[in-house]
Motif scaffolding. Structure first.
Motif, PDB file in Angstrom:
ATOM      1  N   TYR A 285       0.828  -1.204   0.000  1.00  0.00           N
ATOM      2  CA  TYR A 285       0.000   0.000   0.000  1.00  0.00           C
ATOM      3  C   TYR A 285       0.864   1.257   0.000  1.00  0.00           C
ATOM      4  O   TYR A 285       0.596   2.216  -0.744  1.00  0.00           O
ATOM      5  CB  TYR A 285      -0.920  -0.021   1.215  1.00  0.00           C
ATOM      6  N   ARG A 286       1.907   1.256   0.819  1.00  0.00           N
ATOM      7  CA  ARG A 286       2.795   2.419   0.877  1.00  0.00           C
ATOM      8  C   ARG A 286       3.436   2.676  -0.483  1.00  0.00           C
ATOM      9  O   ARG A 286       3.510   3.822  -0.946  1.00  0.00           O
ATOM     10  CB  ARG A 286       3.871   2.194   1.946  1.00  0.00           C
ATOM     11  N   LEU A 287       3.925   1.619  -1.125  1.00  0.00           N
ATOM     12  CA  LEU A 287       4.546   1.777  -2.441  1.00  0.00           C
ATOM     13  C   LEU A 287       3.526   2.267  -3.465  1.00  0.00           C
ATOM     14  O   LEU A 287       3.820   3.156  -4.276  1.00  0.00           O
ATOM     15  CB  LEU A 287       5.165   0.456  -2.894  1.00  0.00           C
ATOM     16  N   ALA A 288       2.320   1.699  -3.442  1.00  0.00           N
ATOM     17  CA  ALA A 288       1.289   2.101  -4.406  1.00  0.00           C
ATOM     18  C   ALA A 288       0.951   3.581  -4.266  1.00  0.00           C
ATOM     19  O   ALA A 288       0.727   4.284  -5.267  1.00  0.00           O
ATOM     20  CB  ALA A 288       0.033   1.247  -4.222  1.00  0.00           C
ATOM     21  N   LYS A 289       0.909   4.101  -3.041  1.00  0.00           N
ATOM     22  CA  LYS A 289       0.623   5.524  -2.843  1.00  0.00           C
ATOM     23  C   LYS A 289       1.687   6.383  -3.509  1.00  0.00           C
ATOM     24  O   LYS A 289       1.373   7.405  -4.140  1.00  0.00           O
ATOM     25  CB  LYS A 289       0.555   5.852  -1.342  1.00  0.00           C
ATOM     26  N   PHE A 306       9.871  -2.521 -11.844  1.00  0.00           N
ATOM     27  CA  PHE A 306      10.196  -3.149 -10.569  1.00  0.00           C
ATOM     28  C   PHE A 306      11.608  -3.710 -10.650  1.00  0.00           C
ATOM     29  O   PHE A 306      11.949  -4.447 -11.581  1.00  0.00           O
ATOM     30  CB  PHE A 306       9.230  -4.304 -10.264  1.00  0.00           C
ATOM     31  N   THR A 307      12.422  -3.369  -9.673  1.00  0.00           N
ATOM     32  CA  THR A 307      13.764  -3.935  -9.598  1.00  0.00           C
ATOM     33  C   THR A 307      14.111  -4.174  -8.132  1.00  0.00           C
ATOM     34  O   THR A 307      13.304  -3.938  -7.244  1.00  0.00           O
ATOM     35  CB  THR A 307      14.792  -3.008 -10.285  1.00  0.00           C
ATOM     36  N   LEU A 316       3.788 -12.064  -5.894  1.00  0.00           N
ATOM     37  CA  LEU A 316       2.731 -11.691  -4.961  1.00  0.00           C
ATOM     38  C   LEU A 316       2.802 -10.208  -4.628  1.00  0.00           C
ATOM     39  O   LEU A 316       1.783  -9.506  -4.656  1.00  0.00           O
ATOM     40  CB  LEU A 316       2.846 -12.515  -3.682  1.00  0.00           C
ATOM     41  N   PHE A 317       3.993  -9.716  -4.327  1.00  0.00           N
ATOM     42  CA  PHE A 317       4.129  -8.316  -3.947  1.00  0.00           C
ATOM     43  C   PHE A 317       3.782  -7.403  -5.123  1.00  0.00           C
ATOM     44  O   PHE A 317       3.057  -6.408  -4.969  1.00  0.00           O
ATOM     45  CB  PHE A 317       5.547  -8.038  -3.451  1.00  0.00           C
ATOM     46  N   ARG A 318       4.275  -7.721  -6.316  1.00  0.00           N
ATOM     47  CA  ARG A 318       3.950  -6.901  -7.487  1.00  0.00           C
ATOM     48  C   ARG A 318       2.436  -6.850  -7.705  1.00  0.00           C
ATOM     49  O   ARG A 318       1.858  -5.792  -7.988  1.00  0.00           O
ATOM     50  CB  ARG A 318       4.645  -7.451  -8.738  1.00  0.00           C
ATOM     51  N   ALA A 319       1.787  -8.000  -7.583  1.00  0.00           N
ATOM     52  CA  ALA A 319       0.337  -8.058  -7.808  1.00  0.00           C
ATOM     53  C   ALA A 319      -0.411  -7.196  -6.797  1.00  0.00           C
ATOM     54  O   ALA A 319      -1.379  -6.502  -7.149  1.00  0.00           O
ATOM     55  CB  ALA A 319      -0.142  -9.507  -7.737  1.00  0.00           C
ATOM     56  N   LYS A 320       0.012  -7.242  -5.535  1.00  0.00           N
ATOM     57  CA  LYS A 320      -0.661  -6.448  -4.510  1.00  0.00           C
ATOM     58  C   LYS A 320      -0.475  -4.948  -4.760  1.00  0.00           C
ATOM     59  O   LYS A 320      -1.393  -4.157  -4.535  1.00  0.00           O
ATOM     60  CB  LYS A 320      -0.137  -6.836  -3.123  1.00  0.00           C
ATOM     61  N   VAL A 321       0.709  -4.566  -5.223  1.00  0.00           N
ATOM     62  CA  VAL A 321       0.956  -3.145  -5.513  1.00  0.00           C
ATOM     63  C   VAL A 321       0.084  -2.684  -6.670  1.00  0.00           C
ATOM     64  O   VAL A 321      -0.625  -1.668  -6.576  1.00  0.00           O
ATOM     65  CB  VAL A 321       2.451  -2.917  -5.844  1.00  0.00           C
ATOM     66  N   VAL A 322       0.122  -3.415  -7.777  1.00  0.00           N
ATOM     67  CA  VAL A 322      -0.610  -2.985  -8.977  1.00  0.00           C
ATOM     68  C   VAL A 322      -2.117  -3.027  -8.755  1.00  0.00           C
ATOM     69  O   VAL A 322      -2.868  -2.239  -9.345  1.00  0.00           O
ATOM     70  CB  VAL A 322      -0.183  -3.829 -10.194  1.00  0.00           C
ATOM     71  N   GLY A 331      -2.817  -2.581 -15.405  1.00  0.00           N
ATOM     72  CA  GLY A 331      -3.269  -3.957 -15.309  1.00  0.00           C
ATOM     73  C   GLY A 331      -2.105  -4.914 -15.386  1.00  0.00           C
ATOM     74  O   GLY A 331      -1.157  -4.700 -16.149  1.00  0.00           O
ATOM     75  N   LEU A 332      -2.145  -5.969 -14.591  1.00  0.00           N
ATOM     76  CA  LEU A 332      -1.065  -6.947 -14.540  1.00  0.00           C
ATOM     77  C   LEU A 332      -1.539  -8.252 -15.168  1.00  0.00           C
ATOM     78  O   LEU A 332      -2.608  -8.765 -14.809  1.00  0.00           O
ATOM     79  CB  LEU A 332      -0.666  -7.184 -13.078  1.00  0.00           C
TER      80      LEU A 332
END
Length: 357
Positions: A285-289, A306-307, A316-322, A331-332
């Motif tokens: 959530y923090r990254l998405a903001k 993403f790196t 999993l983390f990428r999916a939650k961010v996007v 869209g992922l």
């Protein structure tokens, strides 16, 4: 020239021996490796000594040529360093003096420089600084709203970090998309994590600030918090050094989930552990903001990149961010996101507003 590249992080030492004359960068890697230690432990001389022993053992293997020069990734260059510099005693002293601004990294860099100098005393050593790429951040984004006398008396401004990684990611993304100049948002997510807004190929804002403590939820760092939390900890009896240790070494994923290693946290989350699920959601959530805010700063980004260890390896983390960024049209593609593949790749849907890679 054969260059030994040393990259001491908060929980590892990565190294590469490269032949810079090789036409193909991949073919130019003569030797490489990584030595890890628990990310919830402060870097120590013992860890670095063991890592350097493994490195020198690698250099002794048959067919491995010795280095002709040594390059060091140094996290904090402060206001002094905006370009790579040849290492001298004065440079080492300056890096050491900046240690309070990067307590998990600059001391490790000084130790690596010292160890390399003892092992190969006749070789030139060059320091390259993570903060240099972010020197293009404008003052309105770099300044903190504090009294002018405090600003002038201390090195109080946004320096930004992970600049070497971000600069390389931008170069590779521009080539991958055949776009120049590049507008992008680069999320470097590992034990340390930051996100950078890149406009016309230049850094214009980034989540880490005067030190690597600001910004995202990290392995052992808190990231953004109300400054009054510091006052509260001090009112409860913590010294300044103890507060620094709490926020840099005992916070982040470690504080919420009991581990600073995202792989361990994800495994616990898969078993339904509530604190592990909470920790991942907080970090995503923090990254998405930040990404949402930087999409405005960048103005029509070409890519979300993403790196870093988590960014590159955690589907999993990428999916939650996007998932948080759907209102922006991102869209992922689930299959592409889950696929294991080396190097840069596209993981977005065909109708995504900008590329996730």
């Amino acid at each position: 020239m054969r260059v030994l590249v040393l990259n001491p992080g908060s929980s590892s030492l990565k190294y590469h021996l490269r032949d810079t004359a090789a036409a193909n960068p991949a073919a130019g890697i003569l030797a490489s490796g990584q030595v890890d230690w628990p990310p919830d432990e402060r870097s120590s001389a013992t860890h670095l000594h063991a890592a350097f022993e493994e490195l020198t053992d690698t250099m002794k293997r048959p067919g491995t040529a010795h280095p002709e020069a040594i390059g060091h990734r140094v996290v904090h260059g402060g206001p002094q360093f905006s370009t790579p510099v040849l290492v001298t005693a004065d440079v080492v002293s300056a890096i050491e003096e900046l240690s309070p601004l990067a307590p998990l990294h600059n001391p490790a860099s000084v130790a690596c420089i010292d160890a390399a100098g003892k092992r190969w005393p006749d070789l030139p050593q060059v320091a390259v600084f993570d903060t240099a790429f972010h020197r293009t951040i404008p003052d309105f984004a770099a300044r903190y709203a504090i009294p002018e006398d405090a600003y002038r008396a201390h090195p109080v401004r946004r320096y930004g970090f992970h600049g070497i990684s971000v600069e390389m990611a931008c170069r590779d993304t521009a080539e991958f998309l055949d776009v120049a100049p590049l507008n992008a948002i680069v999320a470097h997510v590992g034990n340390g994590a930051s996100v950078t807004a890149v406009r016309n190929g230049l850094s214009v804002d980034t989540s880490m600030g005067m030190t690597p403590l600001e910004g995202l939820v990290m392995g052992t760092r808190s990231g953004d918090l109300d400054p009054s939390v510091v006052l509260l900890l001090q009112q409860e009896g913590a010294t300044a050094d103890e507060v620094d240790h709490i926020l840099n070494n005992q916070s982040g994923l470690l504080a919420v989930a009991g581990s600073a290693d995202m792989r361990t946290v994800e495994k616990a989350a898969g078993s339904g552990e509530p604190q592990a699920l909470l920790a991942i959601d907080m970090a995503a959530y923090r990254l998405a903001k930040y990404i949402a805010a930087y999409s405005m700063v960048v103005d029509r980004p070409d890519a979300l990149v993403f790196t870093g260890g988590v960014g590159e390896n955690s589907a999993l983390f990428r999916a939650k961010v996007v998932a948080w960024l759907r209102p922006l049209g991102l869209g992922l593609d689930e299959g592409l996101n889950m696929a294991s593949q080396e190097g840069m790749r596209e993981i977005s849907t065909m109708d995504s507003t900008f590329l996730c890679s």
